[in-house]
Scaffold this motif. Structure first.
Motif: not given
Length: 432
Positions: A173-190
């Motif tokens: 829970d990210y202050f009321g919104d769902p968040a996820y522990l990252s499975q990869t940083g790929q999209l950010y790296l693109e």
């Protein structure tokens, strides 16, 4: 008198030095006591001769318990009988902290027992050697990519979207919104590659996949490069150069650790000879079917027995190319002449260690990517920022991810399997 670490003994032969250490083990023979000393940098032997140190110090040495911390003084001398090559002629001994009833004694213990005491098992010579190899693989990684002018980028660990869907993600829970522990940083790296050209990240990733094998971890470290203006074939060359470079550095700088682990160095040297074999997914399925694997058909993912057979068939790491589109993430580039496969490759390690690298050339084109996102049932609004990359100067680009823990396991030749632990960081980073 200098205070040194054991690993620096070769630079102080003939000198009297001081070392802070722990008693890993001990034995005595008549009027000589042999202390197996460790200080975190290495293990070696301290020799206490009664005639040289007197009754009081000799009795103190003989009575030391396993894992007692001490400060020892004495002369560094060569020891051709040991693999380490040096020992300490002890002339002074001070107990710093006592130890009683240490649970991991110098006898055989089962894996379950050791894993239940992994906070202490870390002190053993084998775990020490594993961590030395792991450290060298990390050091070599930075050297390899820094020499090639890559920029290190640190993607977020908490993310709002999932590159490969949310079925294997830890949700929080990210202050009321769902968040996820990252499975990869790929999209950010693109996105970063569109700014810097060549980038890489090296950090923890998470998979909510319960498993009892060494192949699937809930937490592991992954090295991920992304490269603008780089085709898949160019990426494959970088991948094999990188793996060969890491192994070369381990052979160069971890000779003693490999001896402790009983690793076949000549076999490792074979894995530095390039290029690595390449086989298409189609050819891999055909190879398996011809060799009695009736459980595999085109479109299936490969399991451990399949990957093991393929890599052992070539006796080297091997690339499997062009996987079915139906089993590949949305961001992979479609094949230019086939609608059923994408330009993707996995590197499979020999000796039964499985996939250590997965990568692809990335898809470009706003409409195509949007279609794939919607086809995979993903929420477009979570990927608007990613789609922006297609609006402002998109270019061909490629990338891959190497799982550090599985690579450590392979290079070290570790065999044991243990179910997932409630202490994942220590388990996965230290005991691949």
């Amino acid at each position: 008198m200098k205070t040194i670490q054991i690993i620096d003994s070769k630079n102080h032969v003939g000198e009297t030095v001081k070392i802070g250490a722990w008693i890993a083990n001990k034995r005595s023979s008549g009027k000589i006591a042999f202390l197996n000393l460790r200080d975190g940098s290495a293990f070696f032997q301290g020799v206490v001769v009664k005639a040289e140190v007197g009754d009081e110090l000799f009795d103190l040495a003989k009575g030391l318990n396993q894992e007692t911390s001490v400060i020892v003084t004495g002369e560094i001398r060569e020891d051709t009988r040991s693999k380490f090559g040096y020992e300490l002629g002890v002339t002074g001994l001070e107990v710093v902290g006592e130890s009683h009833d240490y649970p991991i004694t110098p006898k055989e213990h089962g894996t379950d027992f050791l894993m239940d005491h992994r906070h202490l098992w870390l002190r053993s010579s084998k775990q020490h050697a594993v961590m030395q190899v792991r450290n060298e693989l990390i050091r070599a990684t930075y050297e390899f990519f820094n020499e090639r002018n890559f920029i290190k980028i640190d993607p977020p660990i908490l993310t709002s979207s999932a590159p490969e869907g949310t079925t294997e993600l830890f949700e929080t829970d990210y202050f009321g919104d769902p968040a996820y522990l990252s499975q990869t940083g790929q999209l950010y790296l693109e996105a970063a590659a569109m700014a810097f050209g060549k980038v890489f990240s090296f950090g923890p990733t998470f998979r909510a996949e319960k498993s009892k094998t060494r192949r699937h971890l809930t937490e592991f470290w992954m090295m991920e490069p992304e490269m603008a203006f780089v085709t898949q074939e160019e990426s494959l060359e970088i991948q094999e150069q990188y793996v060969a470079f890491m192994i070369e550095k381990v052979l160069e700088n971890c000779d003693y650790a490999l001896d402790v682990l009983g690793r076949d160095k000549e076999l490792l040297k074979k894995y530095t000879v390039l290029p690595f074999p390449r086989i298409s997914y189609d050819e891999a399925v055909e190879l398996l079917q011809k060799n009695g694997f009736e459980d595999i058909t085109w479109g299936d993912d490969f399991g451990s027995p399949h990957e093991t057979f393929i890599a052992n068939h070539y006796e080297k790491p091997v690339f499997i190319l062009n996987y079915p589109k139906s089993m590949s993430p949305f961001y992979m580039k479609p094949h230019p002449t086939r609608d059923d496969v994408v330009i993707r490759a996995d590197m499979i390690a020999p000796e039964g260690y499985g996939e250590i690298i997965g990568g692809s050339e990335r898809a470009i084109g706003f409409e195509y990517l949007l279609e794939q996102i919607e086809k995979d049932g993903l929420d477009r609004k979570d990927y608007e920022w990613y789609l922006d990359l297609q609006k402002y100067g998109p270019v061909p680009h490629s990338g891959f991810g190497l799982g550090l823990e599985r690579t450590v396991t392979w290079v070290c030749g570790i065999e044991h399997v243990r179910e997932a632990s409630p202490f994942p960081r220590l388990l996965h980073r230290i005991y691949p």
